[in-house]
Design a protein around this motif. Structure first.
Motif, PDB file in Angstrom:
ATOM      1  N   ASP A 118       0.828  -1.201   0.000  1.00  0.00           N
ATOM      2  CA  ASP A 118       0.000   0.000   0.000  1.00  0.00           C
ATOM      3  C   ASP A 118       0.867   1.257   0.000  1.00  0.00           C
ATOM      4  O   ASP A 118       0.589   2.225  -0.710  1.00  0.00           O
ATOM      5  N   ALA A 119       1.924   1.250   0.811  1.00  0.00           N
ATOM      6  CA  ALA A 119       2.828   2.402   0.873  1.00  0.00           C
ATOM      7  C   ALA A 119       3.512   2.627  -0.469  1.00  0.00           C
ATOM      8  O   ALA A 119       3.655   3.761  -0.938  1.00  0.00           O
ATOM      9  N   ALA A 120       3.936   1.532  -1.098  1.00  0.00           N
ATOM     10  CA  ALA A 120       4.574   1.634  -2.412  1.00  0.00           C
ATOM     11  C   ALA A 120       3.587   2.158  -3.448  1.00  0.00           C
ATOM     12  O   ALA A 120       3.961   2.889  -4.376  1.00  0.00           O
ATOM     13  N   ALA A 121       2.305   1.802  -3.284  1.00  0.00           N
ATOM     14  CA  ALA A 121       1.271   2.234  -4.226  1.00  0.00           C
ATOM     15  C   ALA A 121       1.070   3.746  -4.172  1.00  0.00           C
ATOM     16  O   ALA A 121       0.753   4.375  -5.190  1.00  0.00           O
ATOM     17  N   VAL A 122       1.246   4.333  -2.988  1.00  0.00           N
ATOM     18  CA  VAL A 122       1.095   5.785  -2.855  1.00  0.00           C
ATOM     19  C   VAL A 122       2.146   6.502  -3.706  1.00  0.00           C
ATOM     20  O   VAL A 122       1.835   7.416  -4.477  1.00  0.00           O
ATOM     21  N   THR A 123       3.406   6.072  -3.554  1.00  0.00           N
ATOM     22  CA  THR A 123       4.479   6.696  -4.338  1.00  0.00           C
ATOM     23  C   THR A 123       4.350   6.344  -5.820  1.00  0.00           C
ATOM     24  O   THR A 123       4.560   7.192  -6.688  1.00  0.00           O
ATOM     25  N   GLY A 124       3.997   5.105  -6.105  1.00  0.00           N
ATOM     26  CA  GLY A 124       3.852   4.673  -7.495  1.00  0.00           C
ATOM     27  C   GLY A 124       2.734   5.403  -8.211  1.00  0.00           C
ATOM     28  O   GLY A 124       2.870   5.799  -9.376  1.00  0.00           O
ATOM     29  N   GLY A 125       1.617   5.587  -7.523  1.00  0.00           N
ATOM     30  CA  GLY A 125       0.504   6.308  -8.117  1.00  0.00           C
ATOM     31  C   GLY A 125       0.870   7.747  -8.430  1.00  0.00           C
ATOM     32  O   GLY A 125       0.495   8.294  -9.473  1.00  0.00           O
ATOM     33  N   ALA A 126       1.621   8.376  -7.511  1.00  0.00           N
ATOM     34  CA  ALA A 126       2.066   9.755  -7.739  1.00  0.00           C
ATOM     35  C   ALA A 126       2.998   9.820  -8.953  1.00  0.00           C
ATOM     36  O   ALA A 126       2.935  10.766  -9.748  1.00  0.00           O
ATOM     37  N   LEU A 127       3.858   8.822  -9.101  1.00  0.00           N
ATOM     38  CA  LEU A 127       4.752   8.770 -10.260  1.00  0.00           C
ATOM     39  C   LEU A 127       3.964   8.684 -11.565  1.00  0.00           C
ATOM     40  O   LEU A 127       4.335   9.287 -12.568  1.00  0.00           O
ATOM     41  N   LEU A 128       2.857   7.932 -11.535  1.00  0.00           N
ATOM     42  CA  LEU A 128       2.044   7.758 -12.731  1.00  0.00           C
ATOM     43  C   LEU A 128       1.146   8.958 -13.007  1.00  0.00           C
ATOM     44  O   LEU A 128       0.626   9.109 -14.110  1.00  0.00           O
ATOM     45  N   GLY A 129       0.955   9.803 -11.967  1.00  0.00           N
ATOM     46  CA  GLY A 129       0.188  11.025 -12.183  1.00  0.00           C
ATOM     47  C   GLY A 129      -1.209  11.039 -11.625  1.00  0.00           C
ATOM     48  O   GLY A 129      -2.116  11.617 -12.237  1.00  0.00           O
ATOM     49  N   THR A 130      -1.407  10.425 -10.440  1.00  0.00           N
ATOM     50  CA  THR A 130      -2.727  10.470  -9.818  1.00  0.00           C
ATOM     51  C   THR A 130      -2.592  10.688  -8.317  1.00  0.00           C
ATOM     52  O   THR A 130      -1.502  10.564  -7.755  1.00  0.00           O
ATOM     53  N   SER A 131      -3.684  11.016  -7.684  1.00  0.00           N
ATOM     54  CA  SER A 131      -3.698  11.242  -6.242  1.00  0.00           C
ATOM     55  C   SER A 131      -3.490   9.920  -5.500  1.00  0.00           C
ATOM     56  O   SER A 131      -3.338   8.863  -6.124  1.00  0.00           O
ATOM     57  N   THR A 132      -3.522   9.959  -4.187  1.00  0.00           N
ATOM     58  CA  THR A 132      -3.164   8.821  -3.341  1.00  0.00           C
ATOM     59  C   THR A 132      -3.850   7.522  -3.742  1.00  0.00           C
ATOM     60  O   THR A 132      -5.079   7.429  -3.773  1.00  0.00           O
ATOM     61  N   THR A 133      -3.053   6.501  -4.051  1.00  0.00           N
ATOM     62  CA  THR A 133      -3.551   5.157  -4.343  1.00  0.00           C
ATOM     63  C   THR A 133      -3.566   4.371  -3.045  1.00  0.00           C
ATOM     64  O   THR A 133      -2.569   4.320  -2.327  1.00  0.00           O
ATOM     65  N   THR A 134      -4.689   3.763  -2.739  1.00  0.00           N
ATOM     66  CA  THR A 134      -4.859   3.135  -1.435  1.00  0.00           C
ATOM     67  C   THR A 134      -5.715   1.878  -1.523  1.00  0.00           C
ATOM     68  O   THR A 134      -6.383   1.639  -2.544  1.00  0.00           O
TER      69      THR A 134
END
Length: 466
Positions: free
Chosen positions: A314-330
């Motif tokens: 989940d923590a990795a998804a937050v940074t990964g989602g930001a890299l892809l260009g979207t708000s917090t992935t959870t």
């Protein structure tokens, strides 16, 4: 499949897991359109609808599959509702003429909050929450999320509406004045087609569940969609809409569009703190609630280990989602829909993730499914999750009051973190009072005291945002 995902050990089958994964996807597929609409709803935000759509599908697909393959956990991830709305509102409310809060700065704040989460997870601070939070609050979190999901379903279907008398500013009137306004929750119009479809979906799913038909929720969603097609209320215009092309154009992804120069903006610290605080409790609540429903917490030690590992993804998804260009992935509360269909392993998550990646090519078709079809499923899932309320001792006020506030504050404030925050604060105060008065002794983990202080400081300095 059986060896890798331990299907027999978890009392499941390939068919059950795939059906559960499809159900989870159906229940949360709305994010594919809602997230782009939310992040591009304001004139000052120019992230690009299709760019956000690509980021949404990719982040949901990649990290949901990772959750299934590496953790063997039936939980799906995607850009979080509420957090994406806060992302948009932060950009607008914090903008100034001299130094506007751009969407690139917003993504930077999300990325930094993700790095903080990775640190908290690797140091096992997040995992300690599983030992620190009393069982009564854990069960209350499950129930609260159930009601929260129900509210989402009722609201999305139109079965529930909130009316405010036009032209009246509630904040400018006394409480007595407000009572005379149309500020209460209403039953939606039964003449509304969406409401009719949602009621039909409820009946279909309910009957199938009473008959113990496997895949009842998914079949109910598909059945409702077929009826919607026959009624002629499905918009076939999405099949030729240029905003939803059949072949994905990955060149439009806002990859790593960060603004490090803007990190000194006065609003970014508040944004990082809010993203971190809300995500901390939202994810904890979702993972514990879903894990409990899936039976993963029956073995407390094994369950804690798996939830702890899930927190890292989940923590990795937050940074990964930001890299892809979207708000917090959870982690998504709608994962409970798949769990309710029998999903117990990572194969459920992998199936859901594959569907999200397939949506990159089939976006026009996915857009055909009416929201009322999935709304009915969410309401039924709420019924299943509130069953945990029987595990709470409501005769003990030290347990009952915090649990009740946890359960009620989630749906009524439309925020999972608020419910958990109120539960923690009231439990610490009431348990401490009981211990000082020489009554029944209650255990208060040291981390509960830390959370107590952080929560109080959060509301003092950041208010009720997020």
């Amino acid at each position: 499949m059986d060896r890798f995902f331990k299907l027999k050990q978890n009392g499941s089958t390939v068919r059950t897991e795939i059906m559960a994964g499809l159900t989870t996807f159906m229940a949360m597929a709305y994010i594919l359109t809602v997230n782009p609409n939310t992040l591009t709803a304001f004139g000052q935000i120019d992230m690009g609808w299709y760019s956000v759509f690509l980021a949404t599908a990719l982040s949901a697909g990649i990290f949901t599959i990772a959750m299934g393959l590496f953790i063997n956990f039936p939980v799906a991830l995607a850009p979080g509702m509420g957090l994406n709305a806060y992302f948009a509102s932060v950009i607008l409310s914090s903008a100034t003429t001299d130094h506007p809060f751009t969407w690139e700065m917003g993504l930077t704040a999300v990325f930094i909050s993700g790095l903080i989460f990775i640190l908290l997870t690797l140091t096992k601070v997040r995992q300690m929450l599983l030992d620190a939070v009393p069982d009564s609050l854990k069960h209350a979190i499950t129930v609260g999320i159930g009601l929260f999901i129900t509210i989402i379903g009722l609201k999305n279907s139109g079965l529930m509406t909130i009316g405010v008398e036009a032209g009246n500013d509630i904040a400018a009137h006394t409480f007595t004045d407000v009572l005379s306004f149309e500020t209460v929750i209403h039953l939606g119009s039964l003449e509304n087609t969406d409401v009719q479809l949602a009621l039909l979906g409820l009946l279909l799913i309910g009957i199938l569940m009473v008959l113990q038909v496997r895949g009842a929720i998914l079949l109910g969603i598909l059945g409702t969609t077929v009826v919607a097609l026959l009624m002629g209320v499905v918009d076939f215009g999405t099949l030729s809409d240029p905003q939803t092309p059949w072949v994905p154009d990955f060149t439009q992804i806002n990859f790593a569009r960060f603004d490090w120069d803007g990190i000194l903006h006065t609003g970014i610290i508040s944004a990082i703190a809010t993203f971190t605080f809300v995500e901390l409790f939202d994810t904890f609540g979702t993972l514990v609630g879903t894990a409990s429903r899936a039976g993963i917490m029956k073995n407390p030690e094994e369950g804690k280990k798996r939830v702890g590992k899930a927190m890292l993804v989940d923590a990795a998804a937050v940074t990964g989602g930001a890299l892809l260009g979207t708000s917090t992935t959870t982690a998504y509360v709608e994962s409970a829909a798949g769990v309710a269909e029998g999903g117990r392993t990572g194969l459920t998550a992998v199936t859901t993730g594959v569907c999200f990646l397939a949506a990159l090519f089939l976006a026009p078709i996915a857009a055909l499914i009416p929201g009322s079809a999935t709304a009915a499923a969410l309401i039924i899932v709420g019924v299943l999750m509130v069953q945990s309320i029987k595990e709470i001792d409501f005769t003990d006020m030290v347990v009952a009051i915090p649990a009740f506030l946890t359960v009620t504050m989630m749906p009524f404030t439309y925020n999972i973190a608020n419910g958990i925050s109120f539960g923690i604060v009231f439990y610490v105060v009431l348990a401490c009072a009981a211990n000082l008065l020489g009554k029944k002794k209650y255990s208060i983990h040291w981390l509960m005291w830390v959370l107590f202080v952080l929560i109080i400081l959060r509301y003092i300095f950041l208010g009720s945002q997020g």
